[in-house]
Design a protein around this motif. Structure first.
Motif, PDB file in Angstrom:
ATOM      1  N   SER A  31     -30.106  41.155  24.847  1.00 45.36           N
ATOM      2  CA  SER A  31     -29.443  41.606  25.875  1.00 45.36           C
ATOM      3  C   SER A  31     -29.047  40.372  26.617  1.00 45.36           C
ATOM      4  CB  SER A  31     -30.277  42.423  26.660  1.00 45.36           C
ATOM      5  OG  SER A  31     -31.513  42.043  27.079  1.00 45.36           O
ATOM      6  N   LYS A  32     -29.688  39.384  26.772  1.00 44.16           N
ATOM      7  CA  LYS A  32     -29.417  38.205  27.661  1.00 44.16           C
ATOM      8  C   LYS A  32     -28.196  37.241  26.834  1.00 44.16           C
ATOM      9  CE  LYS A  32     -34.315  37.646  28.530  1.00 44.16           C
ATOM     10  NZ  LYS A  32     -35.456  36.665  28.564  1.00 44.16           N
ATOM     11  N   PRO A  33     -27.420  36.552  27.934  1.00 46.34           N
ATOM     12  CA  PRO A  33     -26.100  35.649  27.234  1.00 46.34           C
ATOM     13  C   PRO A  33     -26.704  34.609  26.490  1.00 46.34           C
ATOM     14  CG  PRO A  33     -26.245  35.685  29.697  1.00 46.34           C
ATOM     15  CD  PRO A  33     -27.478  36.747  29.322  1.00 46.34           C
ATOM     16  N   LEU A  34     -25.963  34.330  25.654  1.00 42.53           N
ATOM     17  CA  LEU A  34     -26.068  33.023  24.747  1.00 42.53           C
ATOM     18  C   LEU A  34     -25.933  31.957  25.573  1.00 42.53           C
ATOM     19  CD1 LEU A  34     -24.624  34.101  21.390  1.00 42.53           C
ATOM     20  CD2 LEU A  34     -27.209  33.532  21.598  1.00 42.53           C
ATOM     21  N   TRP A  35     -26.625  30.947  25.449  1.00 40.67           N
ATOM     22  CA  TRP A  35     -26.288  29.582  26.027  1.00 40.67           C
ATOM     23  C   TRP A  35     -26.109  28.371  24.939  1.00 40.67           C
ATOM     24  CZ3 TRP A  35     -29.657  25.191  27.459  1.00 40.67           C
ATOM     25  CH2 TRP A  35     -30.628  25.181  26.786  1.00 40.67           C
ATOM     26  N   ASN A 453     -34.984  39.849  31.605  1.00 39.81           N
ATOM     27  CA  ASN A 453     -34.078  39.066  32.449  1.00 39.81           C
ATOM     28  C   ASN A 453     -34.120  38.890  33.898  1.00 39.81           C
ATOM     29  OD1 ASN A 453     -32.126  37.003  32.042  1.00 39.81           O
ATOM     30  ND2 ASN A 453     -30.452  38.417  32.206  1.00 39.81           N
ATOM     31  N   LEU A 454     -35.243  39.294  34.478  1.00 45.68           N
ATOM     32  CA  LEU A 454     -35.450  39.012  35.803  1.00 45.68           C
ATOM     33  C   LEU A 454     -36.217  37.472  36.145  1.00 45.68           C
ATOM     34  CD1 LEU A 454     -36.565  42.490  36.696  1.00 45.68           C
ATOM     35  CD2 LEU A 454     -34.242  41.306  37.194  1.00 45.68           C
ATOM     36  N   GLY A 455     -36.709  37.054  35.038  1.00 44.42           N
ATOM     37  CA  GLY A 455     -37.351  35.632  35.127  1.00 44.42           C
ATOM     38  C   GLY A 455     -36.960  34.645  33.952  1.00 44.42           C
ATOM     39  N   TYR A 456     -37.089  33.410  34.221  1.00 49.63           N
ATOM     40  CA  TYR A 456     -36.510  32.636  33.074  1.00 49.63           C
ATOM     41  C   TYR A 456     -35.213  32.952  32.637  1.00 49.63           C
ATOM     42  CZ  TYR A 456     -40.402  29.176  32.163  1.00 49.63           C
ATOM     43  OH  TYR A 456     -41.356  28.331  32.132  1.00 49.63           O
ATOM     44  N   ARG A 457     -34.381  33.261  33.581  1.00 48.24           N
ATOM     45  CA  ARG A 457     -33.097  33.727  33.547  1.00 48.24           C
ATOM     46  C   ARG A 457     -32.181  32.493  32.996  1.00 48.24           C
ATOM     47  NH1 ARG A 457     -30.092  36.925  38.040  1.00 48.24           N
ATOM     48  NH2 ARG A 457     -29.020  37.849  36.271  1.00 48.24           N
ATOM     49  N   LYS A 458     -31.303  32.578  32.082  1.00 53.10           N
ATOM     50  CA  LYS A 458     -30.307  31.586  31.315  1.00 53.10           C
ATOM     51  C   LYS A 458     -29.339  30.939  32.670  1.00 53.10           C
ATOM     52  CE  LYS A 458     -31.188  33.325  27.371  1.00 53.10           C
ATOM     53  NZ  LYS A 458     -32.179  32.560  26.443  1.00 53.10           N
ATOM     54  N   TYR A 459     -29.873  29.538  32.481  1.00 48.56           N
ATOM     55  CA  TYR A 459     -29.004  28.915  33.433  1.00 48.56           C
ATOM     56  C   TYR A 459     -27.453  29.103  33.466  1.00 48.56           C
ATOM     57  CZ  TYR A 459     -26.734  24.673  35.583  1.00 48.56           C
ATOM     58  OH  TYR A 459     -25.730  23.919  36.289  1.00 48.56           O
ATOM     59  N   TYR A 460     -26.922  29.156  32.035  1.00 47.66           N
ATOM     60  CA  TYR A 460     -25.436  29.370  32.093  1.00 47.66           C
ATOM     61  C   TYR A 460     -25.398  31.313  32.068  1.00 47.66           C
ATOM     62  CZ  TYR A 460     -24.733  24.838  30.551  1.00 47.66           C
ATOM     63  OH  TYR A 460     -24.554  23.587  30.279  1.00 47.66           O
ATOM     64  N   LYS A 461     -24.386  31.382  33.030  1.00 46.00           N
ATOM     65  CA  LYS A 461     -24.435  33.120  33.268  1.00 46.00           C
ATOM     66  C   LYS A 461     -22.867  33.496  33.163  1.00 46.00           C
ATOM     67  CE  LYS A 461     -28.385  33.672  36.289  1.00 46.00           C
ATOM     68  NZ  LYS A 461     -28.727  31.981  36.317  1.00 46.00           N
ATOM     69  N   PRO A 462     -22.239  33.343  31.757  1.00 47.10           N
ATOM     70  CA  PRO A 462     -21.023  33.939  31.666  1.00 47.10           C
ATOM     71  C   PRO A 462     -20.697  35.313  31.831  1.00 47.10           C
ATOM     72  CG  PRO A 462     -22.115  33.380  29.330  1.00 47.10           C
ATOM     73  CD  PRO A 462     -23.269  33.043  30.790  1.00 47.10           C
ATOM     74  N   ASP A 463     -21.749  36.191  31.939  1.00 50.48           N
ATOM     75  CA  ASP A 463     -21.804  37.741  32.080  1.00 50.48           C
ATOM     76  C   ASP A 463     -21.204  37.771  33.438  1.00 50.48           C
ATOM     77  OD1 ASP A 463     -24.431  36.297  32.634  1.00 50.48           O
ATOM     78  OD2 ASP A 463     -25.180  38.494  32.600  1.00 50.48           O
ATOM     79  N   LEU A 464     -21.568  36.973  34.570  1.00 46.96           N
ATOM     80  CA  LEU A 464     -21.015  37.052  35.763  1.00 46.96           C
ATOM     81  C   LEU A 464     -19.901  36.470  36.115  1.00 46.96           C
ATOM     82  CD1 LEU A 464     -24.451  35.989  37.651  1.00 46.96           C
ATOM     83  CD2 LEU A 464     -23.906  38.386  36.689  1.00 46.96           C
ATOM     84  N   LEU A 465     -19.372  35.454  35.330  1.00 48.54           N
ATOM     85  CA  LEU A 465     -17.893  34.825  35.420  1.00 48.54           C
ATOM     86  C   LEU A 465     -16.924  36.218  34.928  1.00 48.54           C
ATOM     87  CD1 LEU A 465     -16.241  32.577  36.280  1.00 48.54           C
ATOM     88  CD2 LEU A 465     -16.808  31.700  33.872  1.00 48.54           C
ATOM     89  N   ILE A 466     -17.369  36.632  33.754  1.00 47.39           N
ATOM     90  CA  ILE A 466     -16.198  37.476  33.155  1.00 47.39           C
ATOM     91  C   ILE A 466     -15.683  38.544  34.183  1.00 47.39           C
ATOM     92  CG2 ILE A 466     -15.673  39.184  31.310  1.00 47.39           C
ATOM     93  CD1 ILE A 466     -16.136  36.039  30.458  1.00 47.39           C
ATOM     94  N   PRO A 467     -16.349  39.246  34.996  1.00 45.81           N
ATOM     95  CA  PRO A 467     -16.134  40.279  36.023  1.00 45.81           C
ATOM     96  C   PRO A 467     -15.175  39.849  37.001  1.00 45.81           C
ATOM     97  CG  PRO A 467     -18.123  40.717  35.349  1.00 45.81           C
ATOM     98  CD  PRO A 467     -17.794  39.303  34.997  1.00 45.81           C
ATOM     99  N   ILE A 468     -15.409  38.265  37.384  1.00 37.76           N
ATOM    100  CA  ILE A 468     -14.626  37.622  38.326  1.00 37.76           C
ATOM    101  C   ILE A 468     -13.280  37.486  37.710  1.00 37.76           C
ATOM    102  CG2 ILE A 468     -14.400  35.762  39.942  1.00 37.76           C
ATOM    103  CD1 ILE A 468     -17.681  35.620  39.715  1.00 37.76           C
ATOM    104  N   ILE A 469     -13.201  36.778  36.702  1.00 38.27           N
ATOM    105  CA  ILE A 469     -11.847  36.618  35.821  1.00 38.27           C
ATOM    106  C   ILE A 469     -11.006  37.976  35.924  1.00 38.27           C
ATOM    107  CG2 ILE A 469     -10.594  35.789  33.814  1.00 38.27           C
ATOM    108  CD1 ILE A 469     -13.245  33.864  33.376  1.00 38.27           C
ATOM    109  N   ARG A 470     -11.699  38.918  35.619  1.00 36.64           N
ATOM    110  CA  ARG A 470     -10.890  40.276  35.190  1.00 36.64           C
ATOM    111  C   ARG A 470     -10.464  40.732  36.692  1.00 36.64           C
ATOM    112  NH1 ARG A 470     -11.292  42.191  30.046  1.00 36.64           N
ATOM    113  NH2 ARG A 470     -13.369  41.323  28.715  1.00 36.64           N
TER     114      ARG A 470
END
Length: 600
Positions: A31-35, A453-470
């Motif tokens: 479920s977490k994004p790859l980095w 995914n509420l702790g030790y979250r990935k430093y890279y968060k592309p899942d948050l960037l995609i909605p902004i781009i769209r």
């Protein structure tokens, strides 16, 4: 209770901890994004290369993600060739992961789960492994069970197990090497030589450890410090000698076999030295842990970074939540927990150190952990290499910490009333068994925090960037970054992979009939951005800006340009590109700027 009944009870308990470890490590696995580091693992394990991704020209999504395709014809030779040419890691885990990939033949939908399932499985195996080590080192089933329970629920252990990386294999080899260390310490106490089979096993394990991760060498140095601590304690009469009739520990045969382990390990480790030194990507890939400018923050950062890593061995509630109230509440609960628990743990550790049956094990693993911490801080403050910046590197001594916790929890469990007292303040009394349950419960809920995914979250968060781009871009998009190594390719892959994963039907208006594969691909092609990796050279940083300018002149307008982690100065007025006037949300791992490029 008969011995058989005791063994059955111990086995059932161990199975329980193993089952809990399995659930916590495999829940929400994909479920977490790859980095970027995980992309490296997947690409090299598949026998593919980052070099096939075109540089300095616009490419589509399928081209960017080409190295993530499973190829039935790829073999171990491809893994070794690409890994040793493009990365700075030794190959053993990547070879194992390649066989794992071939076993399952991953598709686009299953690749992340399969890639992460191997380290998750190795993390589960660490539970029985740590049990047997704890039982052997402390001659106590209870210590083994407490250590197994602690590693099963440790949020740090779950964090490492849910990454498609080599750290859980490294942890297993650390456990195996610590077994040999514990055996050597016991033989020293008995004034008996280390068996030949143990010498060979220790050398093989150590060589494999170095071939999994070069930082395993830190484990070996810490083991040497621990062994010196045991010898020192024996010379000072603080460790009882079980067979005083035997010659002392400096007898040639005893010393020679320990020395043989060191020589064999050194020989096995030096095999990788030419590979490590000849790798031209080494410095580029590790620059982030090197401190050149020593500010005040650089001096104190390692202490706080190390503390943060140690805390998460036992506890990590949702302090990374987006909800401020949840963050505050989690921080308060964790603070209260440690205020209550730390005095109990320190008191139990002291008792373990003074109890004859557990003293040797406590000295071994206490010396090992202290030696590891000493090495980490020496690297940070003497060599300017801050290993504490990456909590994952604590894998080199994580099992030692778990074993010390196992020993202290065993003491607490056998204590009718555990007292938590700071200085001369009023003591808080807690039944020993309840204190152990409280500590393990905190670990369990912390483990759920990590796999949710509420702790030790990935430093890279592309899942948050995609909605902004769209949301911002209603015209074709070019996403550009500067490129030095495969790390930057991995950063763009993260965006591309999340774009691919997100359902195109949620964003493309009036498209409803996408049930067949062909129509799905048409929607993806229509919806997908273009990508640009502009090669950046130290001797000519302006070249990347020129590449961007050339690429823009070849693309149709209107166009939205997203500069993501673009480390070169740009001037886009000649391209009729205007910067986005709105202030957009920040996204971890991706510094971005948006330009709207028109035809007139």
């Amino acid at each position: 209770m008969t011995e058989l009944m005791i063994k059955n009870k111990q086995l059932l308990l161990l199975l329980l901890w193993t089952a809990i470890a399995f659930i916590l490590r495999f829940a929400n696995l994909d479920s977490k994004p790859l980095w970027t580091d995980e992309f490296s693992t997947l690409v090299f394990s598949l026998g593919n290369s980052f070099r096939g991704v075109p540089i300095d020209r616009a490419i589509d999504l399928s081209t960017l993600l080409e190295p993530l395709q499973f190829r039935a014809g790829a073999g171990i030779a491809d893994v070794l060739n690409h890994l040793l040419l493009e990365s700075n890691h030794p190959p053993v885990y990547f070879m194992l992961a390649h066989w794992w990939m071939r076993l399952f033949g991953p598709t686009e939908d299953s690749l992340v789960w399969i890639g992460r399932a191997l380290p998750a499985l190795l993390g589960v195996i660490s539970v029985p492994a740590i049990y047997f080590l704890g039982k052997f080192a402390f001659s106590s089933r209870l210590v083994g069970q407490c250590a197994a329970a602690m590693i099963a629920v440790s949020p740090y252990g779950i964090y490492l197990a849910q990454e498609a990386r080599h750290y859980t294999l490294g942890i297993l080899l650390v456990i195996a090497s610590l077994f040999c260390l514990a055996l050597a310490a016991k033989k020293l106490q008995q004034r008996a030589p280390l068996p030949i089979w143990a010498v060979l096993l220790w050398v093989v394990v150590n060589c494999l450890g170095i071939a999994v991760h070069y930082f395993f060498a830190l484990t070996l140095c810490a083991e040497a410090i621990a062994l010196i601590a045991v010898i020192w304690q024996q010379f000072n009469g603080k460790l009882a000698i079980s067979n005083s009739q035997q010659p002392n520990i400096w007898q040639f045969q005893i010393f020679w076999r320990v020395f043989a382990v060191a020589i064999g390990t050194l020989a096995g480790g030096l095999v990788w030295l030419p590979v490590f030194l000849s790798n031209k990507y080494g410095s580029e890939l590790t620059n982030w842990i090197v401190s050149s400018d020593r500010t005040f923050l650089d001096w104190i950062a390692p202490i706080f970074q190390a503390l943060a890593g140690w805390i998460t061995v036992m506890s990590l509630l949702p302090v990374e939540s987006q909800n401020l109230a949840v963050v505050v509440a989690s921080a308060i609960v964790m603070t209260i927990f440690f205020i209550l628990v730390l005095p109990i743990l320190f008191s139990a550790l002291k008792k373990s150190l003074t109890t004859p049956d557990s003293r040797l094990g406590t000295v071994i693993f206490g010396g090992f952990v202290i030696g590891s911490i000493f090495l980490f801080f020496s690297f940070a403050y003497i060599l300017g290499i801050d290993l504490t910046r990456g909590a994952r590197y604590n894998f080199v001594y994580f099992p030692g910490v778990i074993l010390l916790l196992g020993a202290t929890l065993a003491v607490i469990f056998n204590t009718p009333t555990a007292k938590s007292q700071w200085f001369n303040l009023r003591a808080i009394e807690v039944p020993g068994k309840k204190a152990v349950v409280l500590i393990l419960a905190m670990g369990f809920f912390s483990g759920v925090t990590v796999n949710s995914n509420l702790g030790y979250r990935k430093y890279y968060k592309p899942d948050l960037l995609i909605p902004i781009i769209r949301e911002v871009s209603k015209v074709p998009v070019l996403i550009a970054t500067t490129q030095k190594t495969h790390v930057e390719i991995g950063e763009l892959m993260g965006i591309g992979w999340e774009w691919e994963r997100s359902s195109a039907t949620d964003f493309v208006g009036d498209v409803t009939d996408v049930t067949d594969v062909r129509k799905k691909e048409e929607v993806k092609a229509f919806d997908s951005p273009l990508f640009l990796l502009a090669n950046q050279r130290r001797d000519g940083p302006e070249i990347a800006a020129g590449t961007l300018d050339k690429t823009l002149s070849q693309l149709e307008r209107p166009l939205d340009l997203w500069l993501v982690n673009f480390r070169a100065p740009v001037n886009l007025e000649a391209q009729k590109c205007q910067v986005e006037s709105r202030e957009l949300p920040a996204v971890d791992g991706y510094e971005y700027q948006v330009y709207h490029c028109s035809s007139s």
